[in-house]
Design an enzyme around this catalytic site. Structure first.
Site, PDB file in Angstrom:
ATOM      1  N   LYS A  22      52.660  67.185  22.072  1.00  0.00           N
ATOM      2  CA  LYS A  22      53.119  67.211  20.674  1.00  0.00           C
ATOM      3  C   LYS A  22      52.390  66.189  19.819  1.00  0.00           C
ATOM      4  O   LYS A  22      51.860  66.512  18.753  1.00  0.00           O
ATOM      5  CB  LYS A  22      54.621  66.931  20.634  1.00  0.00           C
ATOM      6  N   ASN A  23      52.351  64.934  20.297  1.00  0.00           N
ATOM      7  CA  ASN A  23      51.825  63.888  19.413  1.00  0.00           C
ATOM      8  C   ASN A  23      50.304  63.910  19.293  1.00  0.00           C
ATOM      9  O   ASN A  23      49.747  63.251  18.425  1.00  0.00           O
ATOM     10  CB  ASN A  23      52.365  62.514  19.823  1.00  0.00           C
ATOM     11  N   CYS A 117      62.304  61.195  13.121  1.00  0.00           N
ATOM     12  CA  CYS A 117      63.482  60.598  13.747  1.00  0.00           C
ATOM     13  C   CYS A 117      63.808  59.249  13.108  1.00  0.00           C
ATOM     14  O   CYS A 117      62.905  58.510  12.721  1.00  0.00           O
ATOM     15  CB  CYS A 117      63.224  60.413  15.243  1.00  0.00           C
ATOM     16  N   ARG A 122      60.579  52.556   9.319  1.00  0.00           N
ATOM     17  CA  ARG A 122      59.296  52.948   9.944  1.00  0.00           C
ATOM     18  C   ARG A 122      58.226  52.926   8.856  1.00  0.00           C
ATOM     19  O   ARG A 122      57.821  53.969   8.345  1.00  0.00           O
ATOM     20  CB  ARG A 122      59.417  54.334  10.598  1.00  0.00           C
ATOM     21  N   PRO A 123      57.769  51.720   8.477  1.00  0.00           N
ATOM     22  CA  PRO A 123      56.820  51.608   7.369  1.00  0.00           C
ATOM     23  C   PRO A 123      55.451  52.204   7.727  1.00  0.00           C
ATOM     24  O   PRO A 123      55.156  52.426   8.907  1.00  0.00           O
ATOM     25  CB  PRO A 123      56.702  50.100   7.148  1.00  0.00           C
ATOM     26  N   ILE A 124      54.629  52.442   6.682  1.00  0.00           N
ATOM     27  CA  ILE A 124      53.255  52.914   6.937  1.00  0.00           C
ATOM     28  C   ILE A 124      52.246  51.940   6.326  1.00  0.00           C
ATOM     29  O   ILE A 124      51.142  52.329   5.958  1.00  0.00           O
ATOM     30  CB  ILE A 124      53.023  54.360   6.435  1.00  0.00           C
ATOM     31  N   ASP A 125      52.633  50.673   6.240  1.00  0.00           N
ATOM     32  CA  ASP A 125      51.761  49.680   5.600  1.00  0.00           C
ATOM     33  C   ASP A 125      50.399  49.546   6.301  1.00  0.00           C
ATOM     34  O   ASP A 125      49.381  49.302   5.651  1.00  0.00           O
ATOM     35  CB  ASP A 125      52.463  48.307   5.547  1.00  0.00           C
ATOM     36  N   ASP A 306      59.342  56.707  23.956  1.00  0.00           N
ATOM     37  CA  ASP A 306      59.814  58.095  23.865  1.00  0.00           C
ATOM     38  C   ASP A 306      60.435  58.592  25.170  1.00  0.00           C
ATOM     39  O   ASP A 306      60.895  59.734  25.248  1.00  0.00           O
ATOM     40  CB  ASP A 306      58.668  59.029  23.429  1.00  0.00           C
ATOM     41  N   ILE A 328      59.520  48.711  20.763  1.00  0.00           N
ATOM     42  CA  ILE A 328      58.776  49.326  19.665  1.00  0.00           C
ATOM     43  C   ILE A 328      59.624  49.421  18.394  1.00  0.00           C
ATOM     44  O   ILE A 328      59.182  49.042  17.314  1.00  0.00           O
ATOM     45  CB  ILE A 328      58.284  50.755  20.046  1.00  0.00           C
ATOM     46  N   ARG A 398      61.970  70.363  18.138  1.00  0.00           N
ATOM     47  CA  ARG A 398      60.824  69.767  17.442  1.00  0.00           C
ATOM     48  C   ARG A 398      59.719  69.437  18.445  1.00  0.00           C
ATOM     49  O   ARG A 398      58.560  69.339  18.075  1.00  0.00           O
ATOM     50  CB  ARG A 398      61.253  68.466  16.745  1.00  0.00           C
TER      51      ARG A 398
HETATM   52  N1  EPU Z   1      54.788  50.210  12.149  1.00  0.00           N
HETATM   53  C1  EPU Z   1      54.695  49.386  11.052  1.00  0.00           C
HETATM   54  N2  EPU Z   1      53.750  49.699  10.082  1.00  0.00           N
HETATM   55  C2  EPU Z   1      52.955  50.783  10.178  1.00  0.00           C
HETATM   56  C3  EPU Z   1      53.070  51.618  11.302  1.00  0.00           C
HETATM   57  C4  EPU Z   1      54.004  51.311  12.279  1.00  0.00           C
HETATM   58  O1  EPU Z   1      55.393  48.394  10.926  1.00  0.00           O
HETATM   59  O2  EPU Z   1      52.152  51.001   9.274  1.00  0.00           O
HETATM   60  C5  EPU Z   1      55.746  49.870  13.215  1.00  0.00           C
HETATM   61  C6  EPU Z   1      56.787  50.958  13.431  1.00  0.00           C
HETATM   62  O3  EPU Z   1      57.874  50.788  12.545  1.00  0.00           O
HETATM   63  C7  EPU Z   1      57.140  50.777  14.882  1.00  0.00           C
HETATM   64  C8  EPU Z   1      55.826  50.337  15.512  1.00  0.00           C
HETATM   65  O4  EPU Z   1      55.031  49.843  14.444  1.00  0.00           O
HETATM   66  O5  EPU Z   1      58.072  49.749  15.023  1.00  0.00           O
HETATM   67  C9  EPU Z   1      55.053  51.423  16.218  1.00  0.00           C
HETATM   68  O6  EPU Z   1      54.938  52.566  15.390  1.00  0.00           O
HETATM   69  P1  EPU Z   1      53.782  53.623  15.563  1.00  0.00           P
HETATM   70  O7  EPU Z   1      53.005  53.651  14.301  1.00  0.00           O
HETATM   71  O8  EPU Z   1      53.066  53.381  16.839  1.00  0.00           O
HETATM   72  O9  EPU Z   1      54.609  54.965  15.694  1.00  0.00           O
HETATM   73  P2  EPU Z   1      54.474  56.299  14.884  1.00  0.00           P
HETATM   74  O10 EPU Z   1      53.044  56.638  14.665  1.00  0.00           O
HETATM   75  O11 EPU Z   1      55.368  56.283  13.702  1.00  0.00           O
HETATM   76  C10 EPU Z   1      54.326  57.768  17.036  1.00  0.00           C
HETATM   77  C11 EPU Z   1      55.051  58.964  17.569  1.00  0.00           C
HETATM   78  C12 EPU Z   1      56.453  58.583  18.001  1.00  0.00           C
HETATM   79  C13 EPU Z   1      56.385  57.448  19.015  1.00  0.00           C
HETATM   80  C14 EPU Z   1      55.540  56.284  18.481  1.00  0.00           C
HETATM   81  C15 EPU Z   1      55.327  55.193  19.506  1.00  0.00           C
HETATM   82  C16 EPU Z   1      54.097  60.766  16.287  1.00  0.00           C
HETATM   83  C17 EPU Z   1      54.247  61.761  15.208  1.00  0.00           C
HETATM   84  N3  EPU Z   1      55.128  59.973  16.522  1.00  0.00           N
HETATM   85  O12 EPU Z   1      55.093  57.332  15.916  1.00  0.00           O
HETATM   86  O13 EPU Z   1      56.967  59.737  18.628  1.00  0.00           O
HETATM   87  O14 EPU Z   1      57.687  56.987  19.275  1.00  0.00           O
HETATM   88  O15 EPU Z   1      54.257  56.767  18.049  1.00  0.00           O
HETATM   89  O16 EPU Z   1      54.690  55.690  20.627  1.00  0.00           O
HETATM   90  O17 EPU Z   1      53.067  60.683  16.942  1.00  0.00           O
HETATM   91  C18 EPU Z   1      58.619  61.148  19.498  1.00  0.00           C
HETATM   92  O18 EPU Z   1      57.706  61.883  19.898  1.00  0.00           O
HETATM   93  O19 EPU Z   1      59.812  61.281  19.842  1.00  0.00           O
HETATM   94  C19 EPU Z   1      58.291  60.055  18.586  1.00  0.00           C
HETATM   95  C20 EPU Z   1      59.199  59.439  17.859  1.00  0.00           C
END
Ligand code: EPU
Length: 421
Positions: A22-23, A117, A122-125, A306, A328, A398
């Site tokens: 999926k990811n 979820c 879950r910021p995207i900074d 996960d 995480i 999903r």
């Molecule tokens: N984070 C920030 N700023 C950012 C990005 C992330 O502070 O700009 C923080 C997040 O809040 C979190 C940590 O960094 O605490 C890690 O987040 P990451 O960016 O690695 O996660 P993600 O890209 O939002 C993906 C998967 C998740 C999985 C995580 C960790 C996708 C679409 N989602 O999320 O998958 O938990 O990586 O491996 O790829 C799932 O499949 O059930 C799922 C939630």
């Protein structure tokens, strides 16, 4: 609402085939927007997150055609720079990859902020930091992201402040068509990061270092198309392994890359499961009762967050005191209340859950709060006595292709209803 009804207590026996990851798929499909040509993508999982993303990219002029059971032909030659439809983009976290893809292909992007979820903020900074380093101006207004590179984009050096799967992949996507060299440091190393890099390279990109903590992207003028097969889903495979640990039985999990499973295999072995590895399959057999263990979730190659809810079910059934520390997310424990109603003994304090066992689980009505929480409810229900009804099971769909069919083939008694009220 989708509702699953599971009559538990039947050990699982037989074989199942894991679907594409999926990811990886949810990054590769938006990245296909960068390709000024046709790509054939194999092993695409048929899950609702993928169906949503396909709907979104179709609104951008991308032609999607199913050419085999799990193969899609994606033609982005006539892709247009239009905003991602808000009502669709908000439903799925991975819509954030459309920002990198639109920015890379068109030099501008407009995408509603992602949903997905809910595990706390879950910021995207870090994504934004990467796009800005490449030359884009990024604004977030009314929960939508607007990014534009008025003077074009240029390769840059980016050091991520935290290890982020999404930021690593999104910056990689944005950098592929960006002139010059982009270096991303402190990258995530998950198998799906390597898979995205392999896909991009198969389409004509120059990405190196994926799977290490430094990724280099040398911009190319164009991606021309080609064929690619998505890797098997590590978490789907791990979920079925945990299901055998909980419910008992003997199952061959086909279409896995055993190396990707090491972090999960090691923990389940420590808890007492017998696991044999083959080239692209794993046999899991429960020959004795489970023992308590401790685990901390971490970026790959650590134990994946996960798999946290699923291993928690196994720990509830194991003898002794287990502990899970979530490394995480701020919070990912909502499902523990549901497990307690089934008979588990779990206490949560901040980022750590203490699980005392063994406790028999009993069927009742529970909710799937999110994708992996839902998977944990299925595992608990398979191990429980009596009947469990799982409400909001649409979350499970999903990320798990045909979970009903796959479990039924292993002997599970599980049915699915669509509830309309
Ligand atoms: N984070 C920030 N700023 C950012 C990005 C992330 O502070 O700009 C923080 C997040 O809040 C979190 C940590 O960094 O605490 C890690 O987040 P990451 O960016 O690695 O996660 P993600 O890209 O939002 C993906 C998967 C998740 C999985 C995580 C960790 C996708 C679409 N989602 O999320 O998958 O938990 O990586 O491996 O790829 C799932 O499949 O059930 C799922 C939630």
């Amino acid at each position: 609402m989708i509702r699953y009804t599971i009559h538990g207590g039947t050990p699982l026996h037989g074989e199942l085939t894991v679907s594409g990851a999926k990811n990886a798929a949810v990054a590769i499909l938006p990245a296909a927007l960068l390709v000024d040509g046709v790509c054939h993508i194999e092993n695409v999982p048929d899950i609702s997150d993928v169906r949503l993303l396909l709907q979104i990219i179709e609104t951008m002029g991308v032609a999607v055609r199913r050419v085999g059971a799990t193969t899609l032909e994606i033609d982005s030659r006539n892709a247009r720079c239009v905003p991602a439809p808000e009502e669709l983009a908000r439903k799925i976290r991975a819509s954030y990859y459309l920002i990198g893809a639109q920015l890379g292909r068109f030099g501008r992007a407009n995408v509603a902020l992602p949903g997905g979820c809910n595990f706390g903020p879950r910021p995207i900074d870090q994504h934004v930091k990467g796009f800005e380093a490449l030359g884009a101006t990024v604004e977030i207004e009314d929960l939508s992201v607007f990014a534009v590179a008025e003077n074009g984009m240029k390769g840059s050096h980016i050091y991520l402040d935290i290890v982020s799967v999404g930021a690593t992949m999104n910056i990689m996507i944005a950098a592929v068509l960006t002139p010059g060299l982009t270096v991303i440091e402190n990258c995530a190393k998950e198998p799906h990061i390597v898979d995205l890099a392999n896909f991009l390279n198969a389409m004509g990109a120059k990405v190196s270092g994926a799977g290490t903590d430094v990724i280099k992207v040398r911009g190319v003028p164009k991606l021309t198309g080609g064929s690619y097969s998505i890797i098997p889903d590590q978490i789907e495979a791990g979920t079925y392994m945990a299901a055998v640990a909980a419910a008992g039985g003997n199952v061959v999990v086909q279409n896995v890359i055993p190396k990707h499973m090491d972090c999960i295999t090691a923990k389940l072995r420590e808890m007492g499961l017998s696991i044999a590895e083959y080239d692209d399959a794993i046999r899991v057999e429960k020959t004795r009762s489970l023992k308590a263990a401790k685990v901390k979730t971490m970026p790959y190659p650590g134990f994946p967050t996960d798999m946290q809810p699923q291993i928690c079910v196994c720990m509830s059934l194991a003898s002794g005191e287990s502990a899970i520390t979530e490394g995480i997310y701020d919070t990912r424990w909502r499902y523990t209340d549901e497990l307690q109603r089934m008979g588990a003994d779990i206490s949560v304090e901040a980022k750590t859950a203490t699980i005392k066992g063994p406790h028999e689980l009993h069927g009742c009505t529970v909710r799937a709060f999110d994708l992996r929480a839902g998977a944990a409810m299925v595992i608990a229900a398979l191990a429980a006595d009596g009947t469990t009804v799982i409400e909001d099971a649409q979350y499970i769909e999903r990320g798990y292709e045909d979970i009903i069919g796959k479990l039924t083939a292993l002997g599970a008694k599980i049915t699915r209803d669509v509830v309309t009220d």
